[in-house]
Design an enzyme around this catalytic site. Structure first.
Site, PDB file in Angstrom:
ATOM      1  N   GLU A 127       6.992  39.792  -4.977  1.00 41.45           N
ATOM      2  CA  GLU A 127       5.752  39.781  -5.755  1.00 41.45           C
ATOM      3  C   GLU A 127       5.318  41.189  -6.116  1.00 41.45           C
ATOM      4  O   GLU A 127       5.385  42.111  -5.297  1.00 41.45           O
ATOM      5  CB  GLU A 127       4.651  39.095  -4.947  1.00 41.45           C
TER       6      GLU A 127
ATOM      7  N   LYS B  48       5.788  38.237  -0.489  1.00 37.79           N
ATOM      8  CA  LYS B  48       4.503  38.295  -1.169  1.00 37.79           C
ATOM      9  C   LYS B  48       3.666  39.442  -0.609  1.00 37.79           C
ATOM     10  O   LYS B  48       4.135  40.222   0.222  1.00 37.79           O
ATOM     11  CB  LYS B  48       3.795  36.951  -1.042  1.00 37.79           C
TER      12      LYS B  48
ATOM     13  N   ARG C 180       0.813  -1.222   0.000  1.00 37.52           N
ATOM     14  CA  ARG C 180       0.000   0.000   0.000  1.00 37.52           C
ATOM     15  C   ARG C 180       0.838   1.260   0.000  1.00 37.52           C
ATOM     16  O   ARG C 180       0.503   2.240  -0.676  1.00 37.52           O
ATOM     17  CB  ARG C 180      -0.950  -0.035   1.200  1.00 37.52           C
TER      18      ARG C 180
ATOM     19  N   ASP D 208       2.289  38.605 -10.519  1.00 36.60           N
ATOM     20  CA  ASP D 208       1.163  37.814 -10.026  1.00 36.60           C
ATOM     21  C   ASP D 208      -0.189  38.320 -10.521  1.00 36.60           C
ATOM     22  O   ASP D 208      -0.532  39.486 -10.346  1.00 36.60           O
ATOM     23  CB  ASP D 208       1.176  37.819  -8.497  1.00 36.60           C
TER      24      ASP D 208
ATOM     25  N   LYS E  44       2.260  24.437  -2.451  1.00 33.90           N
ATOM     26  CA  LYS E  44       0.904  23.897  -2.301  1.00 33.90           C
ATOM     27  C   LYS E  44       0.955  22.379  -2.467  1.00 33.90           C
ATOM     28  O   LYS E  44       0.515  21.808  -3.464  1.00 33.90           O
ATOM     29  CB  LYS E  44      -0.039  24.539  -3.309  1.00 33.90           C
TER      30      LYS E  44
END
Length: 286
Positions: free
Chosen positions: A202, A169, A102, A224, A137
């Protein structure tokens, strides 16, 4: 970027934790009905289409569970596969094969999905100078596997985590009191702490691009959520002063258009957070 030693340790941690989580105090299904000395052979079968990834990881899992298991790899990481292909054979203790099953499948199914999606983006960018990047992410606890899969698919890794690159950012900029102040404070911090980290900043609009360019020491500007026209303008403004990166809901339908704006990189969270696992199975061979 992370070192090879760090990578190896992270992979080991993942395997140790996965086996602990799945096996606990024993695989009682196998212990109950399969003799301890029983030997078997199994094949890892592809029931889908895409790019296989996680073969090298599977070898580590089998070796961790039982060093006497023999793995015969037929298809290497990064290879295009289709339904019916056999990726590898594993032979040895039947109990050990089932104990590892698994963890091997779960990892390879997800890694293959990520490698497949990444390869699709890479193919869409052919003929341009633009490279596809992953993001942070990722699934907590298995980031190293997901970023490994991006590399297998032909993409490039962005920063690995919060500690190996500075990325200023919108929230950093707003909390710090503005772009210039955030950059100045960052450079002071790096100098005081004797850290050599690249700085990405950013920009939310062309005015912010202009302000960033007034500061030295910026490695890359993150353009962005710009449209195509403003992306082209930003690339022209930046020129050779630093590298450029586009981001913000870029997908298969738009990635080529952004690349043709002249950016060096495109980052895409969907490479790791929005994939459909490849269908794989491990079947006993009589």
């Amino acid at each position: 970027m992370i070192t090879k030693d760090y990578f190896e340790k992270e992979v080991t941690y993942i395997i140790e934790n996965a086996i602990r989580e799945d096996v606990g105090d024993g695989d009682h299904s196998s212990l109950a009905c399969i003799p301890e000395n029983a030997r078997g052979r199994a094949k890892l079968l592809v029931k889908d289409k895409g790019v296989i990834a996680g073969v090298a990881f599977a070898q580590r899992v089998f070796n961790f569970v039982d060093k006497n298991l023999r793995v015969d790899v037929k298809i290497e990481d990064g290879t295009a596969v289709s339904y019916g292909d056999v990726v590898l054979y594993v032979e040895g203790s039947s109990q050990s094969i089932l104990k590892a099953e698994r963890t091997v499948l779960n990892a390879m199914q997800r890694m293959s999905a990520i490698a497949t999606k990444t390869r699709n983006f890479v193919d869409l960018l052919k003929g341009t100078k633009t490279k596809i990047l992953d993001t942070r992410k990722t699934t907590p606890g298995i980031r190293v596997l997901e970023k490994w899969a991006v590399k297998i698919g032909g993409g490039e890794n962005h920063r690995f985590a919060l500690y190996d690159m500075i990325m200023l950012k919108d929230n950093h900029i707003d909390f710090a009191g503005g772009i210039t102040k955030a950059i100045d404070l960052t450079k002071e911090y790096l100098s005081e702490n004797e850290k050599d980290l690249r700085i990405i900043v950013e920009a939310r609009d062309l005015t912010e691009v202009e302000e960033i360019l007034k500061s030295d020491g910026v490695y890359r500007i993150l353009i962005d959520n710009f449209d195509y026209e403003d992306t082209k303008k930003a690339v022209a403004m930046i020129g050779n002063k630093c590298l450029t990166e586009s981001s913000g809901n870029i997908n298969e339908a738009t990635v080529r258009h952004y690349a043709e704006c002249g950016v060096d990189y495109i980052s895409c969270g969907a490479l790791t957070h929005s994939v459909h696992n490849m269908d794989l199975s491990l079947k006993a061979v009589n």
